[in-house]
Design an enzyme around this catalytic site. Structure first.
Site, PDB file in Angstrom:
ATOM      1  N   MET A   1      -1.449   8.824  12.800  1.00  0.00           N
ATOM      2  CA  MET A   1      -2.559   9.303  11.967  1.00  0.00           C
ATOM      3  C   MET A   1      -3.181  10.567  12.548  1.00  0.00           C
ATOM      4  SD  MET A   1      -4.251   5.558  11.361  1.00  0.00           S
ATOM      5  CE  MET A   1      -4.024   4.970  13.023  1.00  0.00           C
TER       6      MET A   1
ATOM      7  N   ASP B   1       0.825  -1.198   0.000  1.00  0.00           N
ATOM      8  CA  ASP B   1       0.000   0.000   0.000  1.00  0.00           C
ATOM      9  C   ASP B   1       0.859   1.247   0.000  1.00  0.00           C
ATOM     10  OD1 ASP B   1       0.681   0.035   2.722  1.00  0.00           O
ATOM     11  OD2 ASP B   1      -1.018  -1.307   3.126  1.00  0.00           O
TER      12      ASP B   1
ATOM     13  N   LYS C   1      -5.507   2.854  -0.812  1.00  0.00           N
ATOM     14  CA  LYS C   1      -6.681   3.634  -1.204  1.00  0.00           C
ATOM     15  C   LYS C   1      -6.439   4.245  -2.570  1.00  0.00           C
ATOM     16  CE  LYS C   1      -7.334   5.046   3.110  1.00  0.00           C
ATOM     17  NZ  LYS C   1      -7.156   6.202   3.957  1.00  0.00           N
TER      18      LYS C   1
HETATM   19  N1  SAH Z   1       1.540  -0.066  10.763  1.00  0.00           N
HETATM   20  C1  SAH Z   1       2.129   1.246  10.692  1.00  0.00           C
HETATM   21  C2  SAH Z   1       1.160   2.353  11.009  1.00  0.00           C
HETATM   22  C3  SAH Z   1       0.062   2.504  10.025  1.00  0.00           C
HETATM   23  S1  SAH Z   1      -1.037   3.796  10.434  1.00  0.00           S
HETATM   24  C4  SAH Z   1       3.351   1.292  11.630  1.00  0.00           C
HETATM   25  O1  SAH Z   1       3.559   0.381  12.417  1.00  0.00           O
HETATM   26  O2  SAH Z   1       4.100   2.265  11.542  1.00  0.00           O
HETATM   27  C5  SAH Z   1      -0.436   5.089   9.438  1.00  0.00           C
HETATM   28  C6  SAH Z   1       0.174   6.180  10.272  1.00  0.00           C
HETATM   29  O3  SAH Z   1       1.476   5.787  10.681  1.00  0.00           O
HETATM   30  C7  SAH Z   1       0.388   7.465   9.528  1.00  0.00           C
HETATM   31  O4  SAH Z   1      -0.780   8.255   9.490  1.00  0.00           O
HETATM   32  C8  SAH Z   1       1.469   8.115  10.354  1.00  0.00           C
HETATM   33  O5  SAH Z   1       0.941   8.683  11.527  1.00  0.00           O
HETATM   34  C9  SAH Z   1       2.299   6.913  10.761  1.00  0.00           C
HETATM   35  N2  SAH Z   1       3.441   6.738   9.854  1.00  0.00           N
HETATM   36  C10 SAH Z   1       3.697   5.708   9.045  1.00  0.00           C
HETATM   37  N3  SAH Z   1       4.863   5.868   8.397  1.00  0.00           N
HETATM   38  C11 SAH Z   1       5.369   7.041   8.823  1.00  0.00           C
HETATM   39  C12 SAH Z   1       6.540   7.777   8.555  1.00  0.00           C
HETATM   40  N4  SAH Z   1       7.470   7.327   7.683  1.00  0.00           N
HETATM   41  N5  SAH Z   1       6.740   8.944   9.191  1.00  0.00           N
HETATM   42  C13 SAH Z   1       5.840   9.410  10.080  1.00  0.00           C
HETATM   43  N6  SAH Z   1       4.705   8.762  10.371  1.00  0.00           N
HETATM   44  C14 SAH Z   1       4.465   7.598   9.761  1.00  0.00           C
END
Ligand code: SAH
Length: 499
Positions: free
Chosen positions: A409, A255, A277
């Site tokens: 998020m 994704d 999405k």
């Molecule tokens: N499973 C993922 C989270 C998914 S939810 C994990 O463990 O990281 C998606 C949210 O994760 C985004 O809205 C943001 O808040 C955060 N996120 C994911 N990658 C990121 C990145 N490289 N830098 C900052 N926030 C990130």
């Protein structure tokens, strides 16, 4: 080719090591692993060797080197720091036609030691022919990283079943059978340390192969799914297992949080399907209809996409393919990994989950923010910042002192999050930071306090993906990221800019 690579059987064979120092210890250890009968010639022994001698693991000749000590040996190693002694050992060995290695001296040696990757019984030996041991070691490290830690267990697993397979299958069927074992469910089970699962899968594979007349089409009807955490973005933060499974998968579902640089680590000929999405891949009419019926509201859109992913996982696994489901960060941290394994379990599809570095850990590390700190934060909490509506969160507890709270998020809800924390008693002066596109080359950190952070983030036009980190520890962000940003200008390590 200046040297002939070969593997020498030394079990119970006499081997002589001349020298009793640090280098000798290493060589003795290696020889003992092969089951050789080791004699060490040295007036004095280091502690480690002394212990081995006392326990009877090796024989010690406590004397200066003499040629006659080599009689009967099948291999000799000179590991003294005395060039004269080393030369004498070399000459005496050659005269007796015994292979000899003088450590760090190819000119005096008739054989040299390779750099070794040991996954016994699988052993990889690398040599630069004495030209550059450093380079050989580098190659070794690269191989070390690719080969699963349990490769040896897989070799033994197969070795133990060779006879049974010989009895059960005709010659023509054996090789394709073993190919399926190595490349399929059984292999990944053994490598993941699931012995019971591997045995079960092996037996079912063998039964299917016996029943099918054509060895090519037989077996492995059911594929499997690898639920892989891709980490926060920097491809170097992939785990070794993630890399290994990505190299195996036939299909990769990913994704939008998975950058190309990570995707590029998958097998060249694997089919890559974007399932985030706005994705265009639509497998069935049902999924198509579901997504068309979906209201523009985010929840409904998400739901259709997630259903579609479930269908794809089942569809490809049923075709017997190995499917990598690559998810940003960790699959089980706000990643809906739980829902995906529910579906897999319901359909009886085997899966392996591989943890990834979750965004909070990546962001904190690259922004120089320690999530816990003896004085400043005794706990850290990960919170989903977009579900404020149903508000089951305990804001009073999140607003308390001496802790770190990370909101995933949350960028579009910064004002509300800050307001909630303030209402629940958090002081306006509490430090906070927003980290955008953490671990990627474009990483930016906006630092401030609960009073200023929302405004600053807006001014800097921070966009998703970004995290809000609240707590005293975020004060660490400032000096570190400024330094890192400077370093980045020089083209060195990129940690991102501080806004
Ligand atoms: N499973 C993922 C989270 C998914 S939810 C994990 O463990 O990281 C998606 C949210 O994760 C985004 O809205 C943001 O808040 C955060 N996120 C994911 N990658 C990121 C990145 N490289 N830098 C900052 N926030 C990130």
């Amino acid at each position: 080719m200046d040297y002939l690579p070969l593997f020498l059987q030394l079990r119970s064979q006499p081997a002589v090591v001349v020298g009793g120092g640090r280098v000798a210890v290493r060589k003795v250890d290696l020889l003992l692993k092969t089951g050789a009968r080791v004699t060490v010639v040295a007036p004095e022994l280091r502690e480690e060797l002394h212990k081995l001698a006392a326990s009877g693991a090796l024989r010690h000749i406590s004397a200066e080197f003499e040629a006659a000590q080599l009689d009967g040996a099948v291999i000799v190693i000179a590991a003294t720091n005395d060039h004269e002694v080393n030369t004498a050992v070399s000459a005496a060995s050659r005269a007796r036609r015994i292979p000899v290695n003088v450590v760090d001296d190819p000119a005096l040696s008739t054989f040299i030691f390779p750099a070794i990757v040991d996954r016994s019984p699988i052993i990889v030996a690398v040599s630069s022919g004495g030209e550059s041991p450093v380079l050989a070691r580098r190659v070794r490290e690269q191989i070390e990283a690719i080969l699963p830690a349990k490769l040896g267990a897989l070799a033994r697993f197969m070795g133990e079943r060779r006879k049974a397979v010989q009895r059960a299958l005709g010659i023509a069927a054996r090789r394709p059978f073993w190919e399926r074992i190595v490349g399929g469910l059984v292999g990944t089970r053994v490598l993941a340390g699931d012995g019971a699962g591997a045995r079960k899968a092996f037996e079912s594979e063998l039964r299917t192969s016996q029943l099918t007349t054509s060895p090519v089409t037989g077996g492995n009807e059911l594929g499997e799914v690898y639920l892989i955490g891709a980490g926060p973005g920097d491809p170097d933060l992939l785990t070794l297992r993630a890399l290994q499974l990505l190299q195996q998968a036939d299909v990769v579902l990913y994704d939008r949080l998975v950058p190309d640089a990570v995707l590029d680590r998958s097998r060249r000929d694997a089919e890559r399907i974007f399932v985030g999405k706005g994705g265009t891949a639509r497998l069935t009419r049902a999924a198509q209809a579901a997504s068309e019926r979906a209201t523009p509201a985010q929840e409904a859109g998400d739901h259709a996409v997630q259903e579609h992913i479930h269908e794809l996982l089942v569809h490809f696994a049923r075709k017997g393919l190995r499917v990598a489901r690559l998810k940003g960060g960790d699959p089980f941290v706000f990643g809906r990994g739980g829902e995906e394994i529910e579906v897999l379990i319901k359909h009886g599809i085997p899966y392996i989950s591989v943890p990834g570095i979750t965004a909070a850990l990546g962001a904190a590390s690259y922004a120089g923010i320690p999530l816990t700190h003896r004085r400043l934060a005794q706990s850290v909490t990960f919170v989903a910042g977009h579900v404020l509506e149903d508000d089951s969160l305990d804001w009073r507890s999140l607003a308390g002192p001496r802790q770190t709270v990370v909101f995933y998020m949350g960028v579009s809800h910064l004002d509300r999050i800050v307001a909630k924390l303030r209402e629940a008693g958090a002081p306006a002066s509490r430090p906070a930071a927003v980290v955008e596109r953490a671990t990627l080359p474009e990483q930016r950190t906006v630092a401030g306090t609960l009073e200023t952070i929302a405004h600053r983030a807006r001014k800097a036009n921070v966009k998703a993906p970004a995290l809000l980190i609240v707590g005293e520890v975020t004060a660490f962000a400032a000096p570190d990221t400024v330094l890192a940003a400077d370093a980045r200008k020089d083209g060195s390590l990129s940690h991102g800019a501080l806004v």
